[in-house]
Design an enzyme around this catalytic site. Sequence first.
Site: not given
Length: 288
Positions: A99-100
């Site tokens: 989830k960058r």
Amino acid sequence: MSAVAPFGARLAAAMDAHGPLCVGIDPHVPLLHDWGLSDDAAGVREFGLRVVEALGGRVAALKPQAAFFERHGSAGVAALEDVLAAARAAGTLTIVDAKRGDIGSTMGAYADAFLADGSPLAGDAVTLSPYLGFGSLAPAADLAARTGRGIFVLCLTSNSEGHEVQHAVGPDGVSVAASIAAQAAVLNSGAASHGLAMGSVGLVVGATVGDAARATGTDLQAVHGPLLAPGVGAQGAGERELAAVFGPARRQVLASSSRGVLSAGPAAAGLRDAAARAAEQATSALRG
């Protein structure tokens, strides 16, 4: 361009072969204890390797949650690298659930970490957050396209706070979720024009979000990419819920189950039986 087939094509083939199921590798502390493993880097490494050994070559994809490895520092990151390498050796697709999301050169650095050839943290795809603007993800989208990998962009998530941003409507009357889906569709337009079953830019859409897609005007079918659907199994999403959430986009869905499968461990036979049941249920719900 990469000589590897695009991620979307490889995922579609894996879903046809094994069913539309992704199994998360989430070494929660209670699961580690249930499996007789220590809550440290060695424990999460052993946990992940056992899942790969049991399910490699048997499910469409595996999805290690990076946070559970990163919490143990550099040794935990090394453990994640080992798990990814084992899945690669087993011939099973991996989605790194990281989830960058960032901007400019920082987003480029994240892209190098999770999508570049030769990076030990690179799986076949990575999850990304678009809430600094969808365009901020361009370094990752571009690198994924060059290396034959994929990205899954958060769109409609099942956490109770998600609607504060995702359901918000801009001056143009379009919801944030609908805008994210529409921009993903643009990136997948080349795959659609070439007759590929799915593009390589997917969305994360929670399996328990009910009628959120309809309520926000989000056209999931038009994305022409995979829809990663966490929440199947332990979180309660079954055939009725999946049909309600995804409607005509059901065949694009990759159902994700973590605790629903992992709680059947640590024995390989238990994990395989649980994954087989989950894959059968997902196939019935999504392709029946």
